[in-house]
Structure formats: C-alpha cells, structure tokens
Design a protein around this motif. Structure first.
Motif, PDB file in Angstrom:
ATOM      1  N   VAL A  34     -37.062   9.751 -50.790  1.00  0.00           N
ATOM      2  CA  VAL A  34     -35.946  11.003 -50.657  1.00  0.00           C
ATOM      3  C   VAL A  34     -36.675  11.778 -49.246  1.00  0.00           C
ATOM      4  O   VAL A  34     -37.810  12.274 -49.464  1.00  0.00           O
ATOM      5  N   VAL A  35     -35.951  11.823 -48.284  1.00  0.00           N
ATOM      6  CA  VAL A  35     -36.254  12.518 -47.021  1.00  0.00           C
ATOM      7  C   VAL A  35     -35.272  13.800 -46.839  1.00  0.00           C
ATOM      8  O   VAL A  35     -34.109  13.366 -46.993  1.00  0.00           O
ATOM      9  N   THR A  36     -35.656  15.117 -46.824  1.00  0.00           N
ATOM     10  CA  THR A  36     -34.823  16.243 -46.821  1.00  0.00           C
ATOM     11  C   THR A  36     -35.290  16.870 -45.477  1.00  0.00           C
ATOM     12  O   THR A  36     -36.451  17.219 -45.613  1.00  0.00           O
ATOM     13  N   LEU A  45     -30.088  17.566 -44.365  1.00  0.00           N
ATOM     14  CA  LEU A  45     -29.797  16.164 -44.433  1.00  0.00           C
ATOM     15  C   LEU A  45     -30.717  15.411 -45.276  1.00  0.00           C
ATOM     16  O   LEU A  45     -31.858  15.704 -45.414  1.00  0.00           O
ATOM     17  N   VAL A  46     -30.217  14.695 -46.254  1.00  0.00           N
ATOM     18  CA  VAL A  46     -30.981  14.207 -47.441  1.00  0.00           C
ATOM     19  C   VAL A  46     -30.774  12.851 -47.314  1.00  0.00           C
ATOM     20  O   VAL A  46     -29.681  12.426 -47.688  1.00  0.00           O
ATOM     21  N   GLY A  94     -35.732   1.078 -46.686  1.00  0.00           N
ATOM     22  CA  GLY A  94     -35.171   1.173 -47.937  1.00  0.00           C
ATOM     23  C   GLY A  94     -34.086   0.114 -48.591  1.00  0.00           C
ATOM     24  O   GLY A  94     -33.827   0.356 -49.529  1.00  0.00           O
ATOM     25  N   GLY A  95     -33.565  -0.622 -47.810  1.00  0.00           N
ATOM     26  CA  GLY A  95     -32.639  -1.536 -48.143  1.00  0.00           C
ATOM     27  C   GLY A  95     -31.391  -1.091 -48.241  1.00  0.00           C
ATOM     28  O   GLY A  95     -30.415  -1.536 -48.751  1.00  0.00           O
ATOM     29  N   GLY A  96     -31.381   0.026 -47.562  1.00  0.00           N
ATOM     30  CA  GLY A  96     -29.980   1.011 -47.593  1.00  0.00           C
ATOM     31  C   GLY A  96     -29.952   1.986 -48.662  1.00  0.00           C
ATOM     32  O   GLY A  96     -30.867   2.186 -49.399  1.00  0.00           O
ATOM     33  N   GLY A  97     -29.110   2.912 -48.481  1.00  0.00           N
ATOM     34  CA  GLY A  97     -29.033   4.211 -49.488  1.00  0.00           C
ATOM     35  C   GLY A  97     -27.863   5.298 -48.874  1.00  0.00           C
ATOM     36  O   GLY A  97     -26.814   4.546 -48.513  1.00  0.00           O
ATOM     37  N   THR A  98     -28.253   6.444 -49.126  1.00  0.00           N
ATOM     38  CA  THR A  98     -27.290   7.357 -48.872  1.00  0.00           C
ATOM     39  C   THR A  98     -27.995   8.430 -47.991  1.00  0.00           C
ATOM     40  O   THR A  98     -29.127   8.742 -47.903  1.00  0.00           O
ATOM     41  N   MET A  99     -26.872   9.170 -47.026  1.00  0.00           N
ATOM     42  CA  MET A  99     -27.101  10.385 -46.294  1.00  0.00           C
ATOM     43  C   MET A  99     -26.205  11.477 -47.178  1.00  0.00           C
ATOM     44  O   MET A  99     -25.027  11.294 -46.834  1.00  0.00           O
ATOM     45  N   THR A 100     -27.017  12.655 -47.251  1.00  0.00           N
ATOM     46  CA  THR A 100     -25.993  13.635 -47.991  1.00  0.00           C
ATOM     47  C   THR A 100     -26.234  14.923 -46.809  1.00  0.00           C
ATOM     48  O   THR A 100     -27.316  15.229 -46.636  1.00  0.00           O
ATOM     49  N   ALA A 101     -25.114  15.383 -46.235  1.00  0.00           N
ATOM     50  CA  ALA A 101     -25.140  16.006 -45.065  1.00  0.00           C
ATOM     51  C   ALA A 101     -24.307  17.254 -45.605  1.00  0.00           C
ATOM     52  O   ALA A 101     -23.082  17.288 -45.886  1.00  0.00           O
ATOM     53  N   SER A 102     -24.674  18.546 -45.000  1.00  0.00           N
ATOM     54  CA  SER A 102     -24.187  20.016 -45.305  1.00  0.00           C
ATOM     55  C   SER A 102     -24.617  20.798 -44.509  1.00  0.00           C
ATOM     56  O   SER A 102     -25.875  20.656 -43.996  1.00  0.00           O
ATOM     57  N   GLU A 151     -33.110   8.057 -36.744  1.00  0.00           N
ATOM     58  CA  GLU A 151     -34.269   7.535 -36.998  1.00  0.00           C
ATOM     59  C   GLU A 151     -34.297   7.438 -38.577  1.00  0.00           C
ATOM     60  O   GLU A 151     -34.715   6.262 -39.033  1.00  0.00           O
ATOM     61  N   LEU A 152     -34.033   8.468 -39.266  1.00  0.00           N
ATOM     62  CA  LEU A 152     -34.100   8.451 -40.762  1.00  0.00           C
ATOM     63  C   LEU A 152     -32.976   7.528 -41.470  1.00  0.00           C
ATOM     64  O   LEU A 152     -33.128   6.756 -42.366  1.00  0.00           O
TER      65      LEU A 152
END
Length: 137
Positions: free
Chosen positions: A129-131, A78-79, A58-66, A49-50
């Motif tokens: 930014v959603v964390t 997840l960010v 958002g027109g695209g972006g990134t997901m940072t996962a750890s 969903e995010l």
C-alpha cells in the motif's frame, strides 16, 4: 478554499486502461484543488508510476483518490493497494535507478520526490500500500 473535500473514489487497476483512468481522475482532482500546471504534472506523473507499479508488480489492485483538507490546507491523497508479493527490500526499492523489471527504476523513488507526503506499507507475502499526498501551495 472553496467547496467541500471530495469523497474517496476507488478505481480498479487491472489493465493498462486502469493506468490511463488513474491519470485522468488524478488530473480532474488536481484541477479541482487548483494546483498549478507544474504541480498537477508532478502529481499525475507520480500517480502514473504508482498505478503502473500496482499493475505490473502487484498484479493489479486499486487506487483510492480523494481531495482532503487537514490543518487548513487542501490537497489530493492517493492510496494504491495491491495484494501482490510485497517488497522484500524497501530501502533497495526506494533507491534511484534500481529496478526489479525492465523500467527506468524511478517508480517509487521518483514518485516520492514528486509528492509532499509518501508512506510505503509493504511486507513480503502481504502486498503493498502506497499513500501519497500533494498539498496546494
């Protein structure tokens, strides 16, 4: 809790394929954390969903996962970040059933219910930014 936390992996979300890759990466991390199948499904659903919101709104972006460890617990963080228009009315955006598009209106509110920690940082003109973090039980 075996093994070291897994360092952050950054995934670009610029097309539908990025949403699929986000789900796959989150599934791998959730399995590494040894989440139950139900908890894996919750985290993957929230990520899907995010990621879709990151792409569509958002027109695209990134997901940072750890994989993270804090206070003796292990989880997956997840960010999702974009440089889109931001969210003008956060309370409205987090209301079940509200949608700014043609979706079901469960993206942000549904994702918030599926994870343990949810932080939304947004401002019109600055992006979003959603964390989210899910902890192993």
């Amino acid at each position: 809790m075996s093994g070291e936390p897994r360092g952050p992996e950054v995934l670009r979300i610029t097309a539908n394929a990025g949403v699929v890759q986000a789900r796959q990466l989150v599934r791998t991390l959730a399995q590494e954390c040894r989440f139950s199948l139900v908890e894996q499904t919750k985290l993957i659903t929230a990520a899907s969903e995010l990621a879709r919101n990151t792409l569509v709104h958002g027109g695209g972006g990134t997901m940072t996962a750890s994989v993270v460890e804090e206070r003796g617990r292990r989880g997956t963080r997840l960010v999702f970040a974009d440089e889109g228009p931001g969210i003008a009315d956060v309370d409205l955006a987090l209301t079940d059933g509200w949608t700014s598009g043609g979706g079901m209106g469960l993206g942000l509110s549904g994702s918030r219910r599926l994870v343990d920690d949810f932080v939304l940082d947004t401002e019109p003109g600055r992006g979003t930014v959603v964390t989210v973090t899910k902890w192993v039980r």
